[in-house]
Every structure is written in structure tokens, then in C-alpha cells.
Design a protein around this motif. Structure first.
Motif, short mmCIF file in Angstrom:
data_model
loop_
_atom_site.label_atom_id
_atom_site.label_comp_id
_atom_site.label_asym_id
_atom_site.label_seq_id
_atom_site.Cartn_x
_atom_site.Cartn_y
_atom_site.Cartn_z
N PRO A 40 -5.90 5.50 9.94
CA PRO A 40 -4.94 4.33 9.75
C PRO A 40 -5.88 3.09 8.83
O PRO A 40 -7.01 2.96 9.08
CB PRO A 40 -4.60 3.99 11.11
N VAL A 41 -4.93 2.60 8.05
CA VAL A 41 -5.66 1.43 7.16
C VAL A 41 -4.53 0.48 6.90
O VAL A 41 -3.34 0.83 6.96
CB VAL A 41 -6.31 2.21 6.14
N LEU A 42 -5.01 -0.88 6.84
CA LEU A 42 -4.22 -1.89 6.22
C LEU A 42 -5.10 -2.59 5.13
O LEU A 42 -6.04 -2.84 5.31
CB LEU A 42 -4.00 -2.90 7.38
N GLY A 43 -4.30 -2.73 4.17
CA GLY A 43 -5.26 -3.38 2.86
C GLY A 43 -4.38 -4.17 2.34
O GLY A 43 -3.10 -4.18 2.18
N PHE A 68 0.75 -5.59 0.43
CA PHE A 68 0.05 -4.77 1.33
C PHE A 68 0.31 -3.47 1.38
O PHE A 68 1.36 -2.85 0.98
CB PHE A 68 0.43 -5.38 2.54
N LEU A 69 -0.75 -2.70 1.78
CA LEU A 69 -0.38 -1.21 2.21
C LEU A 69 -0.85 -1.08 3.65
O LEU A 69 -1.49 -1.75 4.10
CB LEU A 69 -1.15 -0.21 1.12
N SER A 77 3.10 2.96 3.74
CA SER A 77 4.02 1.96 3.41
C SER A 77 3.44 0.85 2.23
O SER A 77 2.21 0.27 2.73
CB SER A 77 4.62 1.03 4.43
N ILE A 78 3.96 0.80 1.04
CA ILE A 78 3.48 -0.40 0.13
C ILE A 78 4.29 -1.31 0.23
O ILE A 78 5.41 -0.93 -0.44
CB ILE A 78 3.24 0.68 -1.17
N LEU A 79 4.03 -2.41 0.35
CA LEU A 79 5.05 -3.76 0.42
C LEU A 79 4.57 -4.51 -0.67
O LEU A 79 3.48 -5.49 -0.26
CB LEU A 79 4.98 -4.47 1.75
N ALA A 80 5.10 -4.54 -1.72
CA ALA A 80 4.49 -5.24 -2.93
C ALA A 80 5.37 -6.57 -3.10
O ALA A 80 6.49 -6.41 -2.93
CB ALA A 80 4.53 -4.47 -4.13
N GLU A 81 4.74 -7.56 -3.56
CA GLU A 81 5.28 -8.89 -4.27
C GLU A 81 6.40 -8.51 -5.36
O GLU A 81 7.61 -8.69 -5.14
CB GLU A 81 4.58 -9.77 -4.57
N VAL A 82 5.88 -7.63 -6.24
CA VAL A 82 6.51 -7.16 -7.59
C VAL A 82 6.14 -5.82 -7.79
O VAL A 82 4.81 -5.42 -7.71
CB VAL A 82 6.18 -8.08 -8.63
#
Length: 123
Positions: A40-43, A68-69, A77-82
Motif C-alpha cells: 500500500p502506498v499514498l503519494g 494524489f495516488l 486511485s489517481i486523484l488529479a487536480e487536472v
């Protein structure tokens, strides 16, 4: 090869969703490759192209700016601003934006244009 489920989401829309064998991205901590079974990773994401390799050999490339990923239980999950897929990028528009971004105040705009061009040329 085992697969992981990937969701690439921008602030305004779901950009891409599907199964992949590996995802390559750049975080504040450095480049990372995530495959099924990864710990597991959060970046925190850097503005850079993200490469998603699918089991059938095709590659999806997206220009990702910030966000963030998160990876756990074979779900990334990749949650991007754009974020925009390379196929969606208008290369001429990105080149104009890069040429027009000058000075220190435009450094962020210049980086966004560079990432868009890098993603578009990887397609």
C-alpha cells in the motif's frame, strides 16, 4: 500477469478506468511503478505524464497535474487536480501555451504545457 484496477479521476471528471499490469507515475518522492501486489502506498503527484500499461499490450498515457495516488488491495486511485488523456491533447495549442509562458510567474503554466506535450508525444 496479475492485473490491478486503476481509476484516474480529475477534479471535473473520470478520465480513465480499467485494468492494468503496471502504472508508472512521478510523485514528490520520485518515480514509482505500481503492479498488482505492490505494498500500500499514498503519494503526492508531480505534474508529469502517467503511463498505464494494459494486459493486451496497449498503453494509455495521460498528462497529470497535481493530486494524489493511493494504492491498496490491488486498486490504484489517481486523484488529479487536472488530467487529460494524450489523445485529447491539442498539440498545437500546447505548443502555443509553452511558447507564451515566460517569466517566473508563468513557471507553472510552462510546466503544464511541457507535461501535456510529453504525454501527447508518448501516445
Amino acid at each position: 500477469m496479475a492485473e490491478l484496477h486503476v481509476e484516474l479521476v480529475a477534479a471535473d471528471r473520470k478520465v480513465w478506468s480499467g485494468e492494468a499490469t503496471i502504472v508508472l507515475a512521478r510523485t514528490k518522492s520520485g518515480d514509482i511503478g505500481i503492479q498488482a501486489g505492490h505494498t500500500p502506498v499514498l503519494g503526492v503527484m508531480e505534474s508529469d505524464p502517467v503511463t498505464i500499461r494494459q494486459a493486451d499490450g496497449t498503453t494509455v498515457v495521460a498528462a497529470v497535474h497535481g493530486g494524489f495516488l493511493s494504492f491498496a488491495d490491488n486498486k490504484l486511485s489517481i486523484l488529479a487536480e487536472v488530467a487529460e488523456l494524450a489523445d485529447e491533447i491539442d498539440i498545437e495549442r500546447a505548443e502555443r501555451a509553452l511558447a507564451e509562458s515566460t517569466g517566473e510567474t508563468a513557471a507553472a503554466a510552462q510546466r503544464r504545457a511541457e507535461v501535456r506535450l510529453a504525454a501527447a508525444t508518448k501516445r
